[in-house]
Scaffold this motif. Structure first.
Motif, short mmCIF file in Angstrom:
data_model
loop_
_atom_site.label_atom_id
_atom_site.label_comp_id
_atom_site.label_asym_id
_atom_site.label_seq_id
_atom_site.Cartn_x
_atom_site.Cartn_y
_atom_site.Cartn_z
N ARG A 1 0.84 -1.22 0.00
CA ARG A 1 0.00 0.00 0.00
C ARG A 1 0.86 1.25 0.00
NH1 ARG A 1 -3.28 -3.19 3.45
NH2 ARG A 1 -2.20 -2.37 5.29
N THR A 2 1.92 1.23 0.81
CA THR A 2 2.82 2.39 0.86
C THR A 2 3.45 2.66 -0.50
OG1 THR A 2 3.30 1.95 3.19
CG2 THR A 2 4.86 3.35 2.00
N ALA B 1 -2.14 -0.83 -4.65
CA ALA B 1 -3.35 -1.17 -3.90
C ALA B 1 -3.87 -2.56 -4.25
CB ALA B 1 -4.44 -0.12 -4.16
N ALA C 1 -1.77 -5.11 -2.61
CA ALA C 1 -2.02 -5.09 -1.16
C ALA C 1 -3.29 -5.86 -0.83
CB ALA C 1 -2.11 -3.66 -0.65
N ARG C 2 -4.36 -5.65 -1.63
CA ARG C 2 -5.62 -6.37 -1.38
C ARG C 2 -5.43 -7.87 -1.57
NH1 ARG C 2 -7.94 -1.67 -3.65
NH2 ARG C 2 -7.72 -2.48 -5.76
#
Length: 315
Positions: free
Chosen positions: A41-42, A46, A49-50
């Motif tokens: 995420r950083t 996204a 990350a999910r």
């Protein structure tokens, strides 16, 4: 496993991250997953990350099966190939052949499940009897079910797998479809005699050839199963010998450490004795210097006294 250089999560291939997660013991899975998801995420990834966050922690049995797949890649690949051969062979073998192949299948599954238990124990997570039975169930599913085999091949099982009630190609009575068909035909009796025609004869020859090929495949599968079992026994024997070598080396190391401790103790005592001798020598040398100084003074005083006595006597 995580790829080389993939340490902070940024830019990591999500597949490599998932491989890394499912190689971890279940107790370490969630903290590492959250760390990797947060790093993605950083880094502005996204979707990655999910996907990472959606990964489910494996059960202990699933982790042990994944560990076996990753730690023994050659044997695991042979096991997958054996499953394909067995699924083909079970469709054509007669009951006696099925019985022999089933025994070999059980033996190989037992050997591999013991390997998985040893790997888990070495990693600090011993398996209970119930968990080891779940590992055996998973391995049986891998042999019997191609979908289960594909899932295990990825090394990312989340839970144990359940084998089908029957091995593919085997009926509830324990016979293969071809055997059952032949049995039903025999019970009904021979069909009325008809004049042979070239087409049915050719078809019969083709069926016979296919059956011969399947029987050859079945024999090859049986031989492959026996060879795989032998390889597993060899690996188990090598592991036992390696463990014995490690134990002998550990004993030699312990003995060497004991001897070093004794020598160090003796050396320490010798150093203390040397220090005492040094102190005594310094004290003796100091006393010797003091005595020498006193002797010099006494000699000087004696000479002076003698001169004085001589002087007085000459008057």
């Amino acid at each position: 496993m995580g790829r080389k250089g993939a340490r902070d999560g940024a830019g990591d291939d999500v597949e490599a991250v998932l491989d890394e997660l499912y190689a971890l013991p279940p107790s370490d899975f969630v903290p590492r997953r959250e760390e990797r998801a947060a790093a993605a995420r950083t880094a502005g990834r996204a979707d990655d990350a999910r996907r990472i966050h959606a990964a489910r922690r494996p059960t202990l049995a699933a982790w042990a099966a994944n560990l076996l797949r990753r730690s023994r890649p050659e044997e695991a690949q042979q096991f997958l190939e054996l499953g394909r051969a067995l699924r083909e062979a079970y469709a054509t073998l007669d009951p006696s052949g099925l019985k022999e192949l089933s025994a070999q299948r059980r033996r190989i599954v037992a050997e591999l499940s013991r390997q998985a238990a040893r790997l888990a124990r070495d990693a600090g997570h011993p398996l209970s009897d119930a968990v080891q039975r779940d590992v055996e169930e998973t391995l049986r599913a891998v042999l019997a079910d191609p979908e289960a085999a594909d899932r295990w091949a990825e090394g990312r099982l989340e839970s144990g797998l359940t084998p089908p009630a029957e091995f593919p190609g085997v009926s509830a009575s324990g016979t293969s479809p071809s055997t059952a068909t032949a049995t039903r035909t025999a019970r009904r009796g021979p069909a009325p005699a008809t004049a042979p025609s070239p087409a049915p004869v050719r078809k019969k020859d083709e069926l016979a050839e296919r059956r011969r090929q399947r029987q050859e495949q079945a024999r090859a599968a049986a031989e492959a199963a026996e060879a795989a079992a032998e390889r597993l026994r060899d690996r188990r024997r090598e592991r036992t010998e390696a463990e014995a070598s490690v134990e002998r080396a550990r004993e030699r190391r312990d003995e060497a450490e004991r001897r070093v401790a004794e020598i160090e103790q003796q050396l320490g005592a010798a150093r203390e004795e040397l220090e005492r001798a040094d102190r005594e020598q310094r004290d003796a040398e100091k006393r010797g210097r003091t005595a020498a100084d006193a002797l010099t003074r006494a000699e000087r005083e004696a000479k002076e006294a003698a001169r004085e006595a001589k002087r007085l006597a000459s008057r």
